[in-house]
Every structure is written in C-alpha cells, then in structure tokens.
Design a protein around this motif. Structure first.
Motif, PDB file in Angstrom:
ATOM      1  N   LYS A  86       4.658  -2.960   0.416  1.00 21.02           N
ATOM      2  CA  LYS A  86       4.882  -1.909  -0.597  1.00 21.02           C
ATOM      3  C   LYS A  86       6.356  -1.517  -0.591  1.00 21.02           C
ATOM      4  N   ARG A  87       6.875  -1.172  -1.766  1.00 19.77           N
ATOM      5  CA  ARG A  87       8.260  -0.719  -1.876  1.00 19.77           C
ATOM      6  C   ARG A  87       8.378   0.320  -2.998  1.00 19.77           C
ATOM      7  N   LEU A  88       9.408   1.168  -2.871  1.00 21.15           N
ATOM      8  CA  LEU A  88       9.740   2.083  -3.962  1.00 21.15           C
ATOM      9  C   LEU A  88      10.377   1.284  -5.086  1.00 21.15           C
ATOM     10  N   LEU A 107      11.655   1.198   5.547  1.00 17.87           N
ATOM     11  CA  LEU A 107      11.727  -0.114   4.889  1.00 17.87           C
ATOM     12  C   LEU A 107      11.038  -0.096   3.532  1.00 17.87           C
ATOM     13  N   GLU A 108       9.914   0.597   3.414  1.00 21.66           N
ATOM     14  CA  GLU A 108       9.247   0.717   2.121  1.00 21.66           C
ATOM     15  C   GLU A 108      10.105   1.488   1.131  1.00 21.66           C
ATOM     16  N   LEU A 150       4.835   1.136  -4.786  1.00 19.12           N
ATOM     17  CA  LEU A 150       3.859   0.189  -5.340  1.00 19.12           C
ATOM     18  C   LEU A 150       3.673  -1.027  -4.442  1.00 19.12           C
ATOM     19  N   ARG A 151       2.455  -1.573  -4.481  1.00 19.37           N
ATOM     20  CA  ARG A 151       2.193  -2.846  -3.806  1.00 19.37           C
ATOM     21  C   ARG A 151       2.904  -3.946  -4.588  1.00 19.37           C
ATOM     22  N   LEU A 152       3.704  -4.731  -3.904  1.00 11.44           N
ATOM     23  CA  LEU A 152       4.470  -5.780  -4.583  1.00 11.44           C
ATOM     24  C   LEU A 152       3.562  -6.795  -5.264  1.00 11.44           C
ATOM     25  N   ALA A 153       2.351  -6.968  -4.735  1.00 15.16           N
ATOM     26  CA  ALA A 153       1.412  -7.934  -5.322  1.00 15.16           C
ATOM     27  C   ALA A 153       0.924  -7.498  -6.695  1.00 15.16           C
TER      28      ALA A 153
END
Length: 259
Positions: A180-182, A146-147, A225-228
């Motif tokens: 977090k996501r790519l 999912l990340e 990266l952390r989306l925040a």
C-alpha cells in the motif's frame, strides 16, 4: 511567475545553546501538535543546555515552481536581510522552494514579479503531486513511513539510526514488499464543503476494500491505496452516494530499475 503561499498551521522551533545565540536548528512542525512536539523534544534533551522555543516571529512560505532556481536565488540575494532561509524543498523538486521570512516581510520585494497565492493553492498543488504533510495526512501512530513514501522524499535514512520502528522499516525496505502507498487521487465531482470523514473507506467496483481516504479538497486528494487495485474503477461512499475516483503514480517517484 512564482506562486507564494503563506503556510498557515506551520510553526518553527528554535534549538540553540543560549537564548542570545542565533539558532543552530530550525524545526518545522504542524501547529496542531506544537505542545506535544515541544514536550517530546524536552524529554530527550537530558542534561544538554539546549533552548527549545517556538519561533512566533517567523513565517513559512512555499515557492511553487515558476522560474529557474538561478533567477530566484539571484533575486533573493538582493533582499537577504528580509529573509532567514531560502532553500529547495528537500522532499522533491516539484515542490519548489521553502522560504522562511520575518513576520511582515514584503514578498514582492524578496522575489520581484512573483504572484502571491493562498493556502488552498498550495494544498491543491501538493495533493496533485501526492505529497503528504502534517498530522491530518500522516496520522501519528497510524501512518507507516514506507507506505507514506517518506523514503522517496529524503525522510528516512537507511544508514543511520536508531529510531522507534527502525528494524521493521529497514527490513521492509530491503525485502521490497510494500503493498500500500499514499497516492494522489482525482474525484469525478468536487468533495462536499464540510469534508468527509478521515479514513473513509475506498472501494473497488465489486465492493472490496482498496484503501482509505486521508485528505483532500475540491476534486483532488490523497489516499492510502493497495497498489494492486489502483488501475481498477474505485469509488468513495459519501453520505450514501458513490463518488468515482482515479489514482495515479506521481511522475516524481523514482523509476523502477530493470533487472
């Protein structure tokens, strides 16, 4: 015109009942893990009479968008004997088409007027779009589905199973908390020719960890990266020098639904 790139580092497996038959399944994989995947597949074939063999006689090409799909398929139909498969890239529309040919096929005959690019063109295109591919971008045992946005790229089914990690993946998906996501990143200066360490830490202006670099080239790449933190000033420490970078949400991602 259309830009082709011969995808060096990619290998296919044929999966079929008898060697003399046409293969029922072609499986694309990273050449770096060719032996590991072959062993893994053979481990699970149990007593089925399935032949698993690398397709060293085939080449894979990426057809980057540049013409309408109708133009491509009509041109392709005239030279079908030179190709094995031409199909839309299943991950996302912005990646165009995947073309499998026999070794040595003349690409300009299959799609007249096409421009033949190189592997760097292809990687730059997918990095700009935030598309991961292969074990460098998706390290085995490290990258989570999912990340890595696999649910956005037809890479995960939530209606069938089973697979290792299915319960965690399904629960995370339905709860909807993915921190977090790519993401595609753009650097303020080109990356050094010899590259940077995989997994190098990306920091916020205050020095807090925002994520990790995965892969890239020139001034583009992808990072987990952390989306925040993605709207904050970010930097990567390369040999004592701080290189600034910016991250963005790709246009091809599904748009959030308003509740």
């Amino acid at each position: 015109g259309v830009c082709f790139s011969d995808l060096v580092g990619v290998t296919f497996f044929r999966l079929h009942e008898r060697p003399e038959e046409e293969p029922h399944i072609l499986l694309e994989c990273d050449s770096g893990v060719l032996d590991a995947i072959q062993k893994h597949l053979k481990l699970y074939k149990i007593r089925r009479k399935v032949n698993i063999a690398p397709c060293l006689d085939l080449s894979l090409w990426a057809v980057v968008p540049g013409e309408r799909a109708g133009d491509i398929t009509s041109s392709f139909a005239k030279c079908a004997d030179q190709a094995v498969i031409l199909t839309p890239d299943p991950r996302t529309e912005v990646m165009g088409w995947r073309l499998i040919t026999k070794k040595g096929a003349n690409l300009s005959e299959i799609i007249p007027g096409s421009h033949i690019g190189n592997i760097q063109d292809y990687h730059r295109h997918r990095y700009k779009q935030g598309i991961p591919e292969g074990v460098k971008d998706l390290p085995p045992g490290v990258a989570l589905p999912l990340e890595s946005n696999l649910a956005y790229m037809n890479g995960i089914s939530f209606t069938k199973g089973c697979y290792i990690g299915q319960e965690l993946t399904a629960r995370t998906h339905h709860v909807g908390v993915i921190r977090k996501r790519l993401l595609p990143v753009h650097f303020s200066a080109p990356l050094p020719e010899d590259g940077i360490p995989e997994g190098a830490e990306i920091l916020t202006e205050s020095g807090k960890s925002a994520g990790k670099f995965r892969a890239g080239g020139g001034e583009v790449g992808i990072a987990l990266l952390r989306l925040a933190n993605i709207n904050e000033p970010l930097c990567l420490n390369i040999a004592g020098n701080k290189v600034k970078l910016t991250a963005r949400i790709p246009e091809w991602w599904p748009k959030p639904t308003s509740k």
